[in-house]
Motif scaffolding. Structure first.
Motif, PDB file in Angstrom:
ATOM      1  N   UNK A 132       0.828  -1.212   0.000  1.00  0.00           N
ATOM      2  CA  UNK A 132       0.000   0.000   0.000  1.00  0.00           C
ATOM      3  C   UNK A 132       0.859   1.257   0.000  1.00  0.00           C
ATOM      4  N   UNK A 133       1.843   1.322   0.893  1.00  0.00           N
ATOM      5  CA  UNK A 133       2.706   2.503   0.961  1.00  0.00           C
ATOM      6  C   UNK A 133       3.605   2.589  -0.266  1.00  0.00           C
ATOM      7  N   UNK A 134       4.004   1.434  -0.810  1.00  0.00           N
ATOM      8  CA  UNK A 134       4.845   1.439  -2.004  1.00  0.00           C
ATOM      9  C   UNK A 134       4.085   1.976  -3.209  1.00  0.00           C
ATOM     10  N   UNK A 135       2.837   1.569  -3.361  1.00  0.00           N
ATOM     11  CA  UNK A 135       2.010   2.080  -4.468  1.00  0.00           C
ATOM     12  C   UNK A 135       1.794   3.585  -4.335  1.00  0.00           C
ATOM     13  N   UNK A 136       1.645   4.040  -3.094  1.00  0.00           N
ATOM     14  CA  UNK A 136       1.473   5.472  -2.858  1.00  0.00           C
ATOM     15  C   UNK A 136       2.736   6.234  -3.228  1.00  0.00           C
ATOM     16  N   UNK A 137       3.890   5.749  -2.780  1.00  0.00           N
ATOM     17  CA  UNK A 137       5.151   6.418  -3.083  1.00  0.00           C
ATOM     18  C   UNK A 137       5.411   6.469  -4.584  1.00  0.00           C
ATOM     19  N   UNK A 138       4.935   5.452  -5.313  1.00  0.00           N
ATOM     20  CA  UNK A 138       5.115   5.401  -6.763  1.00  0.00           C
ATOM     21  C   UNK A 138       4.069   6.215  -7.510  1.00  0.00           C
ATOM     22  N   UNK A 139       3.205   6.928  -6.792  1.00  0.00           N
ATOM     23  CA  UNK A 139       2.161   7.772  -7.385  1.00  0.00           C
ATOM     24  C   UNK A 139       1.131   6.952  -8.161  1.00  0.00           C
ATOM     25  N   UNK A 140       0.929   5.696  -7.769  1.00  0.00           N
ATOM     26  CA  UNK A 140      -0.100   4.884  -8.399  1.00  0.00           C
ATOM     27  C   UNK A 140      -1.450   5.085  -7.732  1.00  0.00           C
ATOM     28  N   UNK A 141      -1.446   5.624  -6.501  1.00  0.00           N
ATOM     29  CA  UNK A 141      -2.676   5.958  -5.783  1.00  0.00           C
ATOM     30  C   UNK A 141      -2.476   7.315  -5.112  1.00  0.00           C
ATOM     31  N   UNK A 142      -3.586   7.905  -4.666  1.00  0.00           N
ATOM     32  CA  UNK A 142      -3.539   9.208  -4.009  1.00  0.00           C
ATOM     33  C   UNK A 142      -3.443   9.083  -2.494  1.00  0.00           C
ATOM     34  N   UNK A 143      -4.000   8.000  -1.956  1.00  0.00           N
ATOM     35  CA  UNK A 143      -4.079   7.780  -0.520  1.00  0.00           C
ATOM     36  C   UNK A 143      -3.827   6.303  -0.260  1.00  0.00           C
ATOM     37  N   UNK A 144      -3.219   5.988   0.883  1.00  0.00           N
ATOM     38  CA  UNK A 144      -3.075   4.589   1.298  1.00  0.00           C
ATOM     39  C   UNK A 144      -3.482   4.473   2.759  1.00  0.00           C
ATOM     40  N   UNK A 145      -4.080   3.326   3.100  1.00  0.00           N
ATOM     41  CA  UNK A 145      -4.471   3.052   4.478  1.00  0.00           C
ATOM     42  C   UNK A 145      -3.821   1.733   4.863  1.00  0.00           C
ATOM     43  N   UNK A 277      -0.371   9.802   2.837  1.00  0.00           N
ATOM     44  CA  UNK A 277      -0.353  10.547   1.584  1.00  0.00           C
ATOM     45  C   UNK A 277       1.097  10.876   1.254  1.00  0.00           C
ATOM     46  N   UNK A 278       1.352  11.230   0.004  1.00  0.00           N
ATOM     47  CA  UNK A 278       2.701  11.668  -0.343  1.00  0.00           C
ATOM     48  C   UNK A 278       2.974  13.025   0.302  1.00  0.00           C
ATOM     49  N   UNK A 279       4.182  13.200   0.783  1.00  0.00           N
ATOM     50  CA  UNK A 279       4.527  14.427   1.498  1.00  0.00           C
ATOM     51  C   UNK A 279       4.354  15.660   0.627  1.00  0.00           C
ATOM     52  N   UNK A 280       4.609  15.520  -0.678  1.00  0.00           N
ATOM     53  CA  UNK A 280       4.537  16.672  -1.573  1.00  0.00           C
ATOM     54  C   UNK A 280       3.137  16.918  -2.111  1.00  0.00           C
TER      55      UNK A 280
END
Length: 301
Positions: A132-145, A277-280
């Motif tokens: 979940x966090x990896x997909x978020x960091x890769x910008x594949x999703x907007x939010x991860x839980x 969420x991504x920091x940026x």
């Protein structure tokens, strides 16, 4: 007539104390800023700026600047509100969730969100929790839980907010649980030393942290099976093949006709779930509305 452009220039000049810095901040030339302030002084009929080696506002300039800041702040809030309304009138938000979250409180959160904001599409990606966090960091999703994990690289690109910090519970097939401790007390971890435990993907996500904490406490569980899905583990438990462990928010979803649940006394050992969420990335109206729905769904457990 006094314009917002003039008020903005005056407020910026008050903050910078320099025509040059004000010009840089407003992407204008220094002469353009000077002309704008002069026009404003002509409009109000008094001198607003003391010009010299340093730039200061006069008493009248300070009074007008206070009004300008209030006006500009009101306009900013109004525009932000209109933008938020617009965001919730359409668009799409992509969410990655771990399997336990996906099988427990998130569907209710999604139902709450859709009832309130039917025009916003939500794409749900249920993945192994470490992804979940990896997909978020890769910008594949907007939010991860889920769990942010312990990766230093991810920690620099994600911002996280804890949603849940739950106690663990022991889950048995109906009629298979040991007697509850007297006085409603919780079981000790040591009582599970010889139990046949069905584990769920213990090398990933939050399980890794739980097992590290148990190891430091000198507790070793007897894992007789290790499966990938919670649905598999729970069906094995129901069939009498062993017991398993779940955090409180998941244990409360179980059917009492098939399972017995025992609380465990285990100090600081907790199961954590985070909103990530991504920091940026900017917080949008849609992401904030979804976060509120998630918190409400957790509160109604």
């Amino acid at each position: 007539m006094v314009t917002l452009r003039q008020l903005h220039a005056l407020a910026t000049l008050a903050n910078t104390g320099s025509f040059t810095a004000t010009a840089d901040a407003l992407a204008l030339t220094q002469s353009a800023v000077s002309v704008t302030i002069k026009e404003l002084e002509q409009q109000v009929g008094v001198e607003l700026v003391e010009r010299g080696r340093t730039v200061r506002l006069t008493a009248a300039g300070k009074t007008l600047c206070e009004t300008a800041n209030r006006v500009l702040a009101d306009i900013h809030r109004t525009v932000a509100g209109l933008r938020s309304v617009g965001e919730l009138q359409g668009g799409r938000i992509r969410v990655a969730v771990g399997p336990l979250t996906a099988a427990t409180f998130f569907p209710r959160a999604l139902a709450l969100f859709r009832a309130r904001h039917p025009l916003v599409a939500v794409d749900v990606l249920d993945v192994p929790v470490e992804q979940a966090s990896q997909r978020l960091a890769a910008d594949e999703v907007d939010v991860a839980i889920g769990s942010p994990g312990a990766s230093p690289a991810l920690a620099t690109v994600l911002r996280t907010e804890p949603l849940v910090r739950d106690r663990m519970h022991a889950v048995y097939a109906r009629g298979k649980a040991p007697p509850a401790p007297a006085g409603g007390r919780r079981m000790k971890w040591q009582a599970l030393q010889h139990a046949e435990v069905i584990l769920t993907d213990r090398v990933s996500g939050q399980w890794r942290e739980v097992f590290l904490q148990l190891s430091r406490a000198g507790v070793a569980l007897n894992g007789v099976q290790e499966v990938r899905l919670y649905s598999t583990a729970l069906e094995m438990v129901r069939c009498g093949l062993g017991m398993t462990l779940l955090p409180a928010f998941a244990a409360r979803h179980l059917d009492a006709a098939h399972y017995d649940v025992r609380g465990i006394e285990h100090g600081d050992t907790r199961w954590e779930v985070h909103w990530m969420m991504r920091a940026a990335a900017a917080t949008t109206a849609a992401s904030e509305a979804l976060r509120e729905a998630v918190i409400e769904a957790l509160g109604s457990r």
